[in-house]
Motif scaffolding. Structure first.
Motif, PDB file in Angstrom:
ATOM      1  N   LEU B  52     -10.946   9.919  -5.870  1.00 33.49           N
ATOM      2  CA  LEU B  52      -9.614  10.134  -5.300  1.00 33.49           C
ATOM      3  C   LEU B  52      -8.600  10.555  -6.356  1.00 33.49           C
ATOM      4  O   LEU B  52      -8.428   9.895  -7.380  1.00 33.49           O
ATOM      5  CB  LEU B  52      -9.139   8.858  -4.601  1.00 33.49           C
ATOM      6  CG  LEU B  52      -9.890   8.519  -3.312  1.00 33.49           C
ATOM      7  CD1 LEU B  52      -9.493   7.146  -2.794  1.00 33.49           C
ATOM      8  CD2 LEU B  52      -9.647   9.586  -2.255  1.00 33.49           C
ATOM      9  N   LEU B  53      -7.937  11.687  -6.074  1.00 32.81           N
ATOM     10  CA  LEU B  53      -6.903  12.183  -6.973  1.00 32.81           C
ATOM     11  C   LEU B  53      -5.531  11.743  -6.497  1.00 32.81           C
ATOM     12  O   LEU B  53      -4.589  11.629  -7.269  1.00 32.81           O
ATOM     13  CB  LEU B  53      -6.944  13.717  -7.019  1.00 32.81           C
ATOM     14  CG  LEU B  53      -8.278  14.333  -7.440  1.00 32.81           C
ATOM     15  CD1 LEU B  53      -8.253  15.840  -7.238  1.00 32.81           C
ATOM     16  CD2 LEU B  53      -8.563  13.992  -8.898  1.00 32.81           C
ATOM     17  N   ASP B  54      -5.417  11.527  -5.204  1.00 36.64           N
ATOM     18  CA  ASP B  54      -4.127  11.112  -4.636  1.00 36.64           C
ATOM     19  C   ASP B  54      -4.399  10.323  -3.360  1.00 36.64           C
ATOM     20  O   ASP B  54      -5.404  10.564  -2.679  1.00 36.64           O
ATOM     21  CB  ASP B  54      -3.269  12.345  -4.319  1.00 36.64           C
ATOM     22  CG  ASP B  54      -1.790  11.988  -4.259  1.00 36.64           C
ATOM     23  OD1 ASP B  54      -1.470  10.777  -4.228  1.00 36.64           O
ATOM     24  OD2 ASP B  54      -0.958  12.918  -4.226  1.00 36.64           O
ATOM     25  N   LEU B  55      -3.512   9.405  -3.064  1.00 34.86           N
ATOM     26  CA  LEU B  55      -3.706   8.554  -1.896  1.00 34.86           C
ATOM     27  C   LEU B  55      -2.342   8.072  -1.422  1.00 34.86           C
ATOM     28  O   LEU B  55      -1.503   7.672  -2.237  1.00 34.86           O
ATOM     29  CB  LEU B  55      -4.583   7.351  -2.282  1.00 34.86           C
ATOM     30  CG  LEU B  55      -4.940   6.356  -1.194  1.00 34.86           C
ATOM     31  CD1 LEU B  55      -5.765   7.007  -0.086  1.00 34.86           C
ATOM     32  CD2 LEU B  55      -5.739   5.190  -1.796  1.00 34.86           C
ATOM     33  N   HIS B  56      -2.123   8.164  -0.118  1.00 33.06           N
ATOM     34  CA  HIS B  56      -0.850   7.682   0.429  1.00 33.06           C
ATOM     35  C   HIS B  56      -1.116   6.855   1.671  1.00 33.06           C
ATOM     36  O   HIS B  56      -1.855   7.280   2.564  1.00 33.06           O
ATOM     37  CB  HIS B  56       0.048   8.874   0.789  1.00 33.06           C
ATOM     38  CG  HIS B  56       1.282   8.459   1.530  1.00 33.06           C
ATOM     39  ND1 HIS B  56       2.374   7.896   0.905  1.00 33.06           N
ATOM     40  CD2 HIS B  56       1.587   8.485   2.854  1.00 33.06           C
ATOM     41  CE1 HIS B  56       3.312   7.617   1.806  1.00 33.06           C
ATOM     42  NE2 HIS B  56       2.851   7.957   3.003  1.00 33.06           N
ATOM     43  N   VAL B  57      -0.499   5.689   1.730  1.00 30.04           N
ATOM     44  CA  VAL B  57      -0.570   4.857   2.936  1.00 30.04           C
ATOM     45  C   VAL B  57       0.723   5.048   3.700  1.00 30.04           C
ATOM     46  O   VAL B  57       1.830   4.941   3.130  1.00 30.04           O
ATOM     47  CB  VAL B  57      -0.764   3.365   2.583  1.00 30.04           C
ATOM     48  CG1 VAL B  57      -0.697   2.505   3.845  1.00 30.04           C
ATOM     49  CG2 VAL B  57      -2.099   3.155   1.892  1.00 30.04           C
ATOM     50  N   SER B  58       0.611   5.348   4.968  1.00 26.24           N
ATOM     51  CA  SER B  58       1.785   5.575   5.802  1.00 26.24           C
ATOM     52  C   SER B  58       2.717   4.364   5.752  1.00 26.24           C
ATOM     53  O   SER B  58       2.257   3.221   5.664  1.00 26.24           O
ATOM     54  CB  SER B  58       1.347   5.831   7.248  1.00 26.24           C
ATOM     55  OG  SER B  58       2.462   6.048   8.067  1.00 26.24           O
ATOM     56  N   ALA B  59       3.999   4.638   5.838  1.00 31.10           N
ATOM     57  CA  ALA B  59       4.982   3.556   5.723  1.00 31.10           C
ATOM     58  C   ALA B  59       4.769   2.482   6.784  1.00 31.10           C
ATOM     59  O   ALA B  59       5.105   1.316   6.562  1.00 31.10           O
ATOM     60  CB  ALA B  59       6.396   4.144   5.837  1.00 31.10           C
ATOM     61  N   ASN B  60       4.215   2.848   7.925  1.00 28.06           N
ATOM     62  CA  ASN B  60       3.966   1.836   8.968  1.00 28.06           C
ATOM     63  C   ASN B  60       2.559   1.241   8.876  1.00 28.06           C
ATOM     64  O   ASN B  60       2.176   0.423   9.713  1.00 28.06           O
ATOM     65  CB  ASN B  60       4.206   2.433  10.358  1.00 28.06           C
ATOM     66  CG  ASN B  60       3.302   3.624  10.640  1.00 28.06           C
ATOM     67  OD1 ASN B  60       2.441   3.957   9.828  1.00 28.06           O
ATOM     68  ND2 ASN B  60       3.496   4.262  11.774  1.00 28.06           N
ATOM     69  N   GLY B  61       1.781   1.653   7.889  1.00 28.48           N
ATOM     70  CA  GLY B  61       0.444   1.092   7.679  1.00 28.48           C
ATOM     71  C   GLY B  61      -0.587   1.546   8.687  1.00 28.48           C
ATOM     72  O   GLY B  61      -1.723   1.074   8.676  1.00 28.48           O
ATOM     73  N   ALA B  62      -0.228   2.480   9.552  1.00 34.39           N
ATOM     74  CA  ALA B  62      -1.148   2.879  10.627  1.00 34.39           C
ATOM     75  C   ALA B  62      -2.259   3.796  10.145  1.00 34.39           C
ATOM     76  O   ALA B  62      -3.290   3.914  10.803  1.00 34.39           O
ATOM     77  CB  ALA B  62      -0.376   3.574  11.742  1.00 34.39           C
ATOM     78  N   ASN B  63      -2.038   4.452   9.018  1.00 37.47           N
ATOM     79  CA  ASN B  63      -3.063   5.355   8.517  1.00 37.47           C
ATOM     80  C   ASN B  63      -2.858   5.608   7.028  1.00 37.47           C
ATOM     81  O   ASN B  63      -1.840   5.177   6.460  1.00 37.47           O
ATOM     82  CB  ASN B  63      -3.058   6.684   9.299  1.00 37.47           C
ATOM     83  CG  ASN B  63      -1.712   7.359   9.241  1.00 37.47           C
ATOM     84  OD1 ASN B  63      -1.256   7.729   8.164  1.00 37.47           O
ATOM     85  ND2 ASN B  63      -1.035   7.500  10.380  1.00 37.47           N
TER      86      ASN B  63
END
Lengths: 319, 139
Positions: B52-63
């Protein structure tokens, strides 16, 4: 001779038993339910009935054609009922096995496996495309032999009704019955995505067919089944659940370069790809067996130690 | 035997009744990703070789959405379950999304089994940064 439509008769009992299991789940925590998942499963069941009304004539017409060209006039004699029960169950075994091993049929059957839960509502998560997908062809030999349509349909329905109650985690093992019958324990294995459990227990009523054809796998106490499909869906939308695999087939066919690729995408195992870059249940199982072999060779105590994170209930299934 | 229309109405009523009872009984668990580590673990379990070079968790944690050299990963919460799928990067449509108060990126993998997801950021600046990180095209 007119025989009852046992599935329609059983529907009220299905509803009552699902409610009873939900109450049991609430009281004991031994069965998992989730409102959205349950609603999706039940809507798939209603859609299956509606689709049956709309497309059932295809299967009936094929059955009638086969019966017109039958080899024997068997009729409704007592031994024919006994024989038909066994042969219909054998036909179901092969229908079910091929539905897992060939993508054309998997496209319909995947619906039934698409829940990450395993409870009585999962039993009703059924395909809408069975008749269009020609799944009825597996029963045609029975009509060719000469078993009456009503008799075969009766045992098909009875098999479906039987298979309802085995979709539960509320029942453990059932002693000597496990040798002969398809039980909740056997069917939990069938719905599991753990590599150890893949491609196993295709039985309808009698588990003897799996024992005969080498596809029987028993449920292990130390490996809880993880339910769903290898690459789970990210939706509870019934339309998406019903048609997602068909849509993916169309997409794959659009990118096919050779007739062999078209055949592979249609009739290869689910997950087949020309370059082998996708995972099939066979490749997943082989990788698991290789890992086990390596660990055993190294004198490892727990051959499954490396699976622990993947099989925690909170973890996703493999994509 | 009931007419098909009535049978359908009764069946849908039963579905509503059972689903309502399930809700009343408290079967309302909804999975949420709590952290980057949560999402990273989910991806690595599904694809052990992912770099993984980049990873983002949605602010609502849904995805969550992740990138490696040639793949885009989607981690999506479905009811109380979790789904991980990967796609070739160029096969996924990523667009900047801004519809107050939501801002983030919309990811459409073109997969009937995975509807487009909204990976949200906490504010407009974070949303713009997220869009750049994941190569989102403007809407």
């Amino acid at each position: 001779m007119s025989l009852p439509d046992v599935v329609k008769i059983a529907v009220p009992a299905f509803v009552v038993l699902i409610i009873a299991e939900m109450i049991y789940a609430r009281a004991t925590g031994k069965v998992r339910y989730q409102t959205g998942d349950t609603a999706a499963s039940l809507l798939m069941g209603v859609g299956n009935q509606a689709a049956g009304l709309a497309t059932g004539f295809i299967g009936v017409a094929a059955a009638a054609f086969a019966y017109e060209h039958r080899l024997f006039d068997i009729g409704f004699v007592w031994w024919a009922f006994v024989l038909c029960f066994f042969l219909e169950d054998l036909a179901y075994y092969w229908f079910h096995r091929v539905s897992h091993e060939r993508r054309w049929f998997w496209a319909s059957h995947v619906v039934h496996h698409s829940s990450q839960h395993y409870n009585l509502s999962t039993a009703l998560r059924q395909t809408w495309t069975g008749n269009i997908g020609l799944t009825f062809i597996f029963n045609l030999p029975l009509f060719f032999i000469g078993f009456p349509l009503e008799m075969v349909f009766f045992f098909s329905g009875l098999s479906l009704v039987y298979q309802f109650w085995i979709h539960t985690e509320a029942i453990g093992r059932m002693g000597p019955l496990e040798w002969v019958l398809n039980t909740p324990s056997h069917h939990r294995v069938h719905h599991a995505t753990n590599p150890r459990y893949l491609d196993a227990n295709y039985a309808g009523v009698l588990i003897i067919w799996d024992r005969m054809f080498g596809t029987f796998v028993r449920e292990e106490d130390d490996e809880k089944p993880i339910y769903g499909i290898i690459s789970n869906l990210a939706t509870l939308n019934p339309l998406r659940i019903a048609f997602h695999e068909w849509a993916t087939i169309v997409k794959d066919l659009a990118g096919a370069n050779r007739p062999s690729e078209v055949l592979g995408y249609l009739f290869g195992p689910p997950g087949w790809s020309p370059d082998g870059s996708r995972k099939t249940s066979k490749s997943l199982k082989a990788a698991w067996q290789a890992r086990q072999g390596a660990i055993n060779a190294a004198g490892g105590q727990n051959a499954d130690a490396d699976r622990a994170p993947a099989h925690s209930p909170e973890a996703p299934n493999r994509a | 035997m009931l007419p098909p229309g009535l049978y359908l109405v009764l069946s849908l009523s039963a579905v509503a009744g059972v689903a309502g009872l399930a809700w009343l009984l408290g079967f309302r668990a909804a999975r949420r990703l709590q952290s980057l580590q949560d999402a990273r673990e989910a991806i690595l379990i599904a694809e052990p070789g992912a770099q993984l070079l980049d990873l983002h968790v949605s602010a609502n944690g849904a995805n969550a959405v992740g990138l490696d050299a040639d793949k885009l990963y989607i981690v999506a919460c479905v009811a109380d379950g979790l789904t991980v799928r990967s796609y070739p990067r160029q096969g996924v449509d990523v667009t900047f999304y801004e519809r107050s108060p939501k801002v983030g990126i919309r990811i459409d993998p073109g997969d009937v089994g995975v509807p487009p997801i909204l990976a949200l950021a906490n504010n407009l600046d974070a949303g713009r940064l997220l869009a750049r990180r994941f190569g989102a095209r403007p809407t």
